[in-house]
Scaffold this motif. Structure first.
Motif, PDB file in Angstrom:
ATOM      1  N   ASP A   1      -2.292  -5.140   0.280  1.00  9.63           N
ATOM      2  CA  ASP A   1      -2.329  -3.833   0.908  1.00  9.63           C
ATOM      3  C   ASP A   1      -3.531  -3.422   1.791  1.00  9.63           C
ATOM      4  O   ASP A   1      -4.321  -2.607   1.581  1.00  9.63           O
ATOM      5  CB  ASP A   1      -2.567  -2.848  -0.647  1.00  9.63           C
ATOM      6  N   ASN A   2      -3.604  -4.259   2.710  1.00  9.78           N
ATOM      7  CA  ASN A   2      -4.822  -4.219   3.844  1.00  9.78           C
ATOM      8  C   ASN A   2      -6.223  -3.962   3.222  1.00  9.78           C
ATOM      9  O   ASN A   2      -6.992  -3.525   3.772  1.00  9.78           O
ATOM     10  CB  ASN A   2      -4.363  -2.880   4.591  1.00  9.78           C
TER      11      ASN A   2
ATOM     12  N   GLY B   1       3.075  -9.595  -1.753  1.00 10.42           N
ATOM     13  CA  GLY B   1       3.302  -8.412  -1.074  1.00 10.42           C
ATOM     14  C   GLY B   1       3.360  -8.832   0.476  1.00 10.42           C
ATOM     15  O   GLY B   1       2.988  -9.750   0.914  1.00 10.42           O
TER      16      GLY B   1
ATOM     17  N   ASP C   1       1.959  -7.321   2.908  1.00  8.79           N
ATOM     18  CA  ASP C   1       0.614  -7.386   3.756  1.00  8.79           C
ATOM     19  C   ASP C   1      -0.350  -8.311   3.006  1.00  8.79           C
ATOM     20  O   ASP C   1      -1.510  -8.299   3.477  1.00  8.79           O
ATOM     21  CB  ASP C   1       0.403  -5.965   3.696  1.00  8.79           C
TER      22      ASP C   1
END
Length: 186
Positions: free
Chosen positions: A126-127, A102, A104
């Motif tokens: 996702d952080n 992804g 991120d």
């Protein structure tokens, strides 16, 4: 200041590697002599493998001088004394971009698994909402399988992983430990 493991000694303590930005220097520890300097970007001593600062640096095993390098989104195996075309230990230099997980995706930790030719990587997604931890087979440049099976050594963990650690004191095996940001040990 951009990384966690930017200085490393070879297993016998004779070579010191120092990393800054996209460059790695290797020094003879006994007399502080520069042995070589490499760059991980195009135009350097080796082909393009990383376009951002190196954040993790390890010698891969005690049996060779290959370096395990990681930037924010890439992981690479490099020989400091030869490129992929002229490597005296074979053509096993490679790199992989972890952005396949992804946009991120961020490499949080990378660590050799003893002298087995395997290493572990944790990638935050996702952080940091989820982390993927995988054991990579150096010679196959892919996720390792449990011996004798097709089961990948790959785990998805809810939340962030702060660090990875290898415990080699369990007989002939190796145990991989992950410490999560909410203080769990897996």
């Amino acid at each position: 200041s951009s990384g966690q493991n930017l200085v490393a000694f070879s297993s016998d303590g004779s070579v010191l590697s120092v990393c800054y930005g996209t460059h790695v220097t290797l020094w003879d520890h006994s007399n502080a002599t520069l042995l070589t300097s490499i760059s991980t970007i195009e135009g350097g001593a080796i082909p393009t493998v990383m376009n951002t600062n190196i954040q993790h640096l390890h010698f891969l095993t005690k049996d060779d001088d290959f370096l395990l390098l990681a930037s924010e989104s890439q992981v690479a195996i490099k020989s400091p004394f030869g490129g992929a075309q002229s490597c005296y230990l074979g053509n096993d230099e490679w790199s992989v971009d972890m952005s396949s997980f992804g946009r991120d995706a961020k490499v949080v930790s990378v660590i050799p698994c003893g002298d087995s030719g395997f290493f572990a990587v944790s990638v935050a997604i996702d952080n940091g909402a989820e982390t993927v931890v995988m054991v990579v087979n150096r010679s196959e440049s892919g996720i390792a399988c449990v011996e004798g099976t097709d089961s990948l050594m790959y785990w998805r963990i809810g939340g962030g992983v702060s660090s990875l650690c290898v415990n080699e004191c369990i007989g002939s095996g190796v145990e991989l430990l992950a410490i999560t940001e909410d203080c769990r040990m897996l």
